[in-house]
Design a protein around this motif. Structure first.
Motif, mmCIF file in Angstrom:
data_model
loop_
_atom_site.group_PDB
_atom_site.id
_atom_site.type_symbol
_atom_site.label_atom_id
_atom_site.label_comp_id
_atom_site.label_asym_id
_atom_site.label_seq_id
_atom_site.Cartn_x
_atom_site.Cartn_y
_atom_site.Cartn_z
ATOM 1 N N UNK A 182 -4.171 -4.964 -1.950
ATOM 2 C CA UNK A 182 -4.348 -3.614 -1.436
ATOM 3 C C UNK A 182 -3.658 -3.492 -0.084
ATOM 4 N N UNK A 183 -3.469 -2.252 0.363
ATOM 5 C CA UNK A 183 -2.866 -1.988 1.669
ATOM 6 C C UNK A 183 -3.909 -2.253 2.759
ATOM 7 N N UNK A 184 -3.494 -2.949 3.822
ATOM 8 C CA UNK A 184 -4.397 -3.287 4.926
ATOM 9 C C UNK A 184 -3.753 -2.890 6.251
ATOM 10 N N UNK A 185 -4.575 -2.882 7.314
ATOM 11 C CA UNK A 185 -4.090 -2.485 8.643
ATOM 12 C C UNK A 185 -4.068 -3.645 9.625
ATOM 13 N N UNK A 186 -4.173 -4.861 9.087
ATOM 14 C CA UNK A 186 -4.185 -6.043 9.953
ATOM 15 C C UNK A 186 -3.158 -7.052 9.455
ATOM 16 N N UNK A 187 -2.464 -7.659 10.393
ATOM 17 C CA UNK A 187 -1.458 -8.661 10.047
ATOM 18 C C UNK A 187 -2.115 -9.980 9.640
ATOM 19 N N UNK A 188 -1.498 -10.690 8.707
ATOM 20 C CA UNK A 188 -1.924 -12.032 8.322
ATOM 21 C C UNK A 188 -0.788 -12.663 7.528
ATOM 22 N N UNK A 189 -0.858 -13.976 7.301
ATOM 23 C CA UNK A 189 0.230 -14.642 6.566
ATOM 24 C C UNK A 189 0.447 -14.088 5.159
ATOM 25 N N UNK A 190 -0.577 -13.467 4.581
ATOM 26 C CA UNK A 190 -0.455 -12.954 3.200
ATOM 27 C C UNK A 190 -0.074 -11.479 3.168
ATOM 28 N N UNK A 191 0.213 -10.894 4.349
ATOM 29 C CA UNK A 191 0.486 -9.449 4.424
ATOM 30 C C UNK A 191 1.975 -9.197 4.689
ATOM 31 N N UNK A 192 2.562 -8.335 3.876
ATOM 32 C CA UNK A 192 3.949 -7.898 4.052
ATOM 33 C C UNK A 192 3.951 -6.505 4.669
ATOM 34 N N UNK A 193 4.670 -6.340 5.767
ATOM 35 C CA UNK A 193 4.666 -5.062 6.484
ATOM 36 C C UNK A 193 5.265 -3.939 5.639
ATOM 37 N N UNK A 194 4.607 -2.774 5.710
ATOM 38 C CA UNK A 194 5.128 -1.566 5.074
ATOM 39 C C UNK A 194 5.688 -0.623 6.134
ATOM 40 N N UNK A 195 4.894 -0.381 7.170
ATOM 41 C CA UNK A 195 5.323 0.560 8.209
ATOM 42 C C UNK A 195 4.451 0.414 9.450
ATOM 43 N N UNK A 196 4.925 1.019 10.547
ATOM 44 C CA UNK A 196 4.118 1.174 11.746
ATOM 45 C C UNK A 196 4.017 -0.031 12.655
ATOM 46 N N UNK A 197 3.660 0.254 13.925
ATOM 47 C CA UNK A 197 3.428 -0.777 14.927
ATOM 48 C C UNK A 197 1.925 -0.956 15.110
ATOM 49 N N UNK A 198 1.533 -2.119 15.523
ATOM 50 C CA UNK A 198 0.105 -2.431 15.691
ATOM 51 C C UNK A 198 -0.357 -2.007 17.082
ATOM 52 N N UNK A 199 -0.374 -0.683 17.322
ATOM 53 C CA UNK A 199 -0.746 -0.153 18.632
ATOM 54 C C UNK A 199 -2.083 0.571 18.588
ATOM 55 N N UNK A 200 -2.271 1.419 17.586
ATOM 56 C CA UNK A 200 -3.507 2.188 17.449
ATOM 57 C C UNK A 200 -4.237 1.798 16.171
ATOM 58 N N UNK A 201 -5.576 1.805 16.230
ATOM 59 C CA UNK A 201 -6.343 1.653 14.997
ATOM 60 C C UNK A 201 -6.680 3.047 14.468
ATOM 61 N N UNK A 202 -7.424 3.112 13.379
ATOM 62 C CA UNK A 202 -7.693 4.401 12.746
ATOM 63 C C UNK A 202 -8.481 5.345 13.646
ATOM 64 N N UNK A 203 -9.476 4.802 14.360
ATOM 65 C CA UNK A 203 -10.266 5.647 15.257
ATOM 66 C C UNK A 203 -9.418 6.213 16.390
ATOM 67 N N UNK A 204 -8.516 5.389 16.921
ATOM 68 C CA UNK A 204 -7.649 5.839 18.009
ATOM 69 C C UNK A 204 -6.678 6.910 17.528
ATOM 70 N N UNK A 205 -6.154 6.752 16.327
ATOM 71 C CA UNK A 205 -5.269 7.769 15.743
ATOM 72 C C UNK A 205 -6.011 9.087 15.613
ATOM 73 N N UNK A 206 -7.251 9.025 15.152
ATOM 74 C CA UNK A 206 -8.055 10.242 15.015
ATOM 75 C C UNK A 206 -8.270 10.919 16.360
ATOM 76 N N UNK A 207 -8.603 10.132 17.370
ATOM 77 C CA UNK A 207 -8.872 10.684 18.698
ATOM 78 C C UNK A 207 -7.626 11.366 19.262
#
Length: 287
Positions: free
Chosen positions: A244-269
Motif C-alpha cells: 500500500x501507499x505510505x507516508x514514511x520512508x523505509x528500505x521497502x518503500x519506493x518513492x512516488x512523490x513529495x518531500x518529507x517536510x509536512x505530515x498530514x495534519x500539517x498539510x491540513x493546517x
C-alpha cells in the motif's frame, strides 16, 4: 437571562451530548471528545451559525469516513475503524475557527451579525474566514473519503500522471466534485441557520445567499491547495511489504512523490490557514 447567556447554556449542554455520543460511536477517541466538547461549546456560544458549520462538517465527515471501510483499510496506512479522531486532529480542523469565533463574539458583545463590510470590515473578515475554514476542512475530507473509492485512477495534481490510490496529491473528478458539494453543505448550513437566528438589514439580507456559491468554491479550492501541498511537501511511497501507499520512508518503500517536510495534519493546517485568509479577503470585497 439575556440571549447570549442562554446560548452559552445551550452550547454547553448540546456539546456535552454530542461529544459523548461521538466517543461512544468511536468517531472521537477520549482526547478528541474532550477537545471537541470545548471547541463545540465555543462555536455554539459565539453564534449558532458557527456551530452549524462545525456540526455540518463533523457529522458529514464522520458518516463518510465509515463508507467503504473495507476498501479504505486496504489502501490507507493510517486507517482506524470508525475514523476515530484525536485531540490533534480536532484542533487542526477547528482550532483556528474557534479563535476567530471568540474574537468575533468579543467584538459584537455576543450578538450575531450579518456579513456587511460597510458596518464592520473586521467582523465580516472574521466570519468570512470561519466560512472558508470549514468549507476547506469539509472539502478536503469529502474529497479524500469519496475520492479514494472512485473507480478512476487518480492523477498527481502537479503533472497529471497516474498514481496509486492513497497517494498524497492524487486527484479524481469524483473527489473534486465531492469537495465542491462539501463546501455547498457548509454554505447551506450557514445561510439556513442564519435565516432563523440573525436579523439583517433588507439591503444586505439577500447578499447572505452568496455564501453558498462562495463556500462551494472554497471547498473545491481548499481541496486543490491541500492536494498541491500533499504532492510537493508530503512524502508518498509504495511499500512492497505492506502492499500500500505510505507516508514514511523505509528500505521497502519506493518513492512516488513529495518531500518529507509536512505530515498530514500539517498539510491540513496550512491549507485551512490559506483558505481562511483567502475567503476572508473575498468576503470583504463582495459583502
Amino acid at each position: 437571562m439575556d440571549s447570549f447567556s442562554f446560548r452559552c447554556l445551550v452550547a454547553v449542554a448540546l456539546s456535552l451530548v454530542i461529544a459523548a455520543r461521538a466517543h461512544k460511536r468511536r468517531s472521537l477517541d477520549r482526547s478528541g471528545a474532550i477537545a471537541g466538547f470545548f471547541v463545540m461549546s465555543i462555536h455554539l456560544a459565539a453564534s449558532y451559525r458557527y456551530g452549524a458549520m462545525l456540526l455540518a462538517f463533523f457529522f458529514s465527515s464522520s458518516k463518510l469516513t465509515k463508507v467503504g471501510q473495507e476498501k479504505k483499510q486496504s489502501l490507507d496506512e493510517d486507517f482506524k475503524e470508525g475514523g476515530q479522531r484525536n485531540w490533534i486532529q480536532v484542533l487542526s480542523n477547528s482550532g483556528l475557527a474557534a479563535i476567530l469565533a471568540i474574537v468575533a463574539a468579543a467584538l459584537t458583545s455576543g450578538e450575531d451579525k450579518c456579513l456587511d463590510a460597510n458596518k464592520s470590515n473586521v467582523v465580516t473578515g472574521l466570519v468570512g474566514g470561519i466560512i472558508g475554514h470549514y468549507a476547506c476542512c469539509n472539502g478536503d475530507t469529502w474529497s479524500s473519503e469519496l475520492g479514494i473509492l472512485s473507480n478512476a485512477q487518480p492523477r498527481l495534481i502537479t503533472n497529471f500522471k497516474p498514481v496509486k490510490k492513497g497517494t498524497n496529491g492524487g486527484v479524481t473528478l469524483q473527489g473534486l466534485g465531492a469537495a465542491t458539494a462539501a463546501g455547498f453543505v457548509i454554505g447551506i448550513a450557514y445561510v439556513m441557520v442564519g435565516l432563523l437566528t440573525t436579523k439583517c438589514d433588507a439591503d444586505v439580507a439577500w447578499k447572505q445567499l452568496l455564501v453558498v456559491p462562495l463556500a462551494s468554491a472554497a471547498g473545491l479550492c481548499g481541496s486543490l491547495i491541500d492536494s498541491l501541498l500533499g504532492a510537493t511537501l508530503q512524502f508518498s511511497g509504495y511499500c512492497s511489504l505492506r502492499k500500500k501507499v505510505v507516508s514514511r520512508r523505509s528500505p521497502t518503500v519506493t518513492k512516488i512523490s513529495g518531500m518529507d517536510i509536512l505530515d498530514n495534519n500539517a498539510v491540513n493546517v496550512v491549507s485551512v490557514l490559506l483558505m481562511t485568509v483567502l475567503t476572508s479577503v473575498v468576503c470583504l470585497l463582495i459583502f
